[in-house]
Scaffold this active site. Structure first.
Site, short mmCIF file in Angstrom:
data_model
loop_
_atom_site.label_atom_id
_atom_site.label_comp_id
_atom_site.label_asym_id
_atom_site.label_seq_id
_atom_site.Cartn_x
_atom_site.Cartn_y
_atom_site.Cartn_z
N CYS A 136 -15.18 2.12 7.23
CA CYS A 136 -13.83 1.26 7.34
C CYS A 136 -13.54 0.45 5.88
CB CYS A 136 -14.12 0.25 8.43
SG CYS A 136 -12.76 -0.84 8.79
N CYS A 139 -12.14 -2.88 6.66
CA CYS A 139 -13.08 -3.89 6.70
C CYS A 139 -13.77 -4.30 5.56
CB CYS A 139 -14.01 -3.14 7.73
SG CYS A 139 -13.57 -2.57 9.21
N ASP A 140 -14.23 -3.45 4.64
CA ASP A 140 -15.00 -3.49 3.58
C ASP A 140 -14.59 -3.64 2.15
OD1 ASP A 140 -17.19 -3.88 5.50
OD2 ASP A 140 -17.27 -1.82 5.39
#
Length: 314
Positions: A136, A139-140
């Site tokens: 992701c 997300c990261d």
């Protein structure tokens, strides 16, 4: 709530398909409950921008999911935020068992469990999840600001996330096993025009390299020549497709060789009264708009099914 309460419809999953099913089920005046164990919106919720959902030129994935949820709950849709551990088909009703021991019964059941990111299944992948390996980018990606990363894949998600990462990292290697991408043409044009992305065709990752601090690089194999080489990279973002979350699909329901549930045009499975929608169902393409359409179709079909068995007794 009584443990043996009987619903007209139980929906398992709170992504676009499940929430749309909830909207149409409530509009059909069915007694409905939706069960979702985690994040509403599924994969869409971790998508930075959505540009192909009708009515929105561009909208954040999480924002779109919030609108789905807001719309569904505006009809007073009952929602249970618990894990489902089993679904059991029946003649007069179908049963859904929750992790806390609660048992739900419904005349109709819509399975909207979605899918999960596939893994490369190479050495170093599992060991370094969270230490440089990610599925992701939104997300990261923040953790790799001004660093070199690799993106593996050739579909829409891989291209979208490569473009996203190109804005915050120092360099993106985009690795694809074929000699052309599968993603949409407009995304390909953007990728080819992005100076911060270096495209590597005809290559597969056969190992993710790391030290005690995390990922340090990837080992690549040329799919045509067999030549191997290493790339230095501090992050590896993997987007090689999804597998259907079919663990809760009853054994009697037909699936294809890839594990996707086979349905008719009403999204009904081989067991009457049980429907499969979204990324769980076998179909030509997986898109948000198609998942929502599945939810609509299944809910309308479920309403008709429930009407035919209103005299069923628990």
């Amino acid at each position: 709530m009584p443990e043996t309460e009987l619903y007209d419809l139980i929906i398992v999953g709170g992504g676009p398909a499940g929430l749309t099913a909830g909207i149409y089920a409530m509009r059909a005046a069915m007694k409905t409950v939706l069960v979702e164990r985690g994040m509403f919106g599924g994969q869409v919720a971790v998508t930075k921008e959505v540009e192909n959902y009708p009515g929105f030129i561009t909208i954040g994935g999480s924002e779109l999911c919030e609108k789905f949820l807001e719309h569904a709950t505006s009809y007073d849709l009952e929602i249970i935020e618990k894990e489902v551990v089993a679904t059991e088909p029946g003649v007069k009703f179908h049963t859904v068992r929750l992790a806390n021991g609660t048992e739900l019964r419904g005349h109709a059941l819509i399975l909207a469990a979605g899918g999960t990111a596939r893994k490369l299944e190479v050495p170093g992948e599992n060991e370094n999840f969270g230490k440089g390996v990610s599925y992701c980018a939104t997300c990261d990606g923040f953790f790799f600001r001004n660093k070199v990363v690799a993106v593996v894949g050739g579909g829409d998600t891989a291209l979208e996330d490569a473009l996203y990462l190109a804005k915050i990292t120092s360099k993106v290697y985009l690795i694809h096993r074929r000699d052309e991408f599968r993603g949409s043409r407009i995304l390909q044009e953007r990728v080819f025009a992005e100076r911060n992305i270096e495209i590597i065709f005809n290559a597969v990752v056969n190992e993710i390299l790391a030290d005690q601090s995390g990922v340090t690089g990837v080992s690549l194999k040329d799919t045509k020549t067999g030549e191997q080489r290493q790339l230095d990279t501090e992050g590896v973002f993997i987007f090689v497709g999804f597998s259907p979350n079919n663990q809760l699909v009853p054994a009697g329901i037909k699936k294809n060789t890839s594990g996707y549930v086979i349905t008719d045009e009403k999204c009904e499975t081989s067991i009457p009264g049980i429907f499969a929608v979204g990324d769980l169902r076998q179909k030509y393409a997986n898109q948000i708009v198609l998942a929502a359409a599945d939810g609509c179709t299944a809910a309308l079909a479920a309403a008709h099914y429930v009407e035919t068995c209103k005299d069923c007794k628990s």
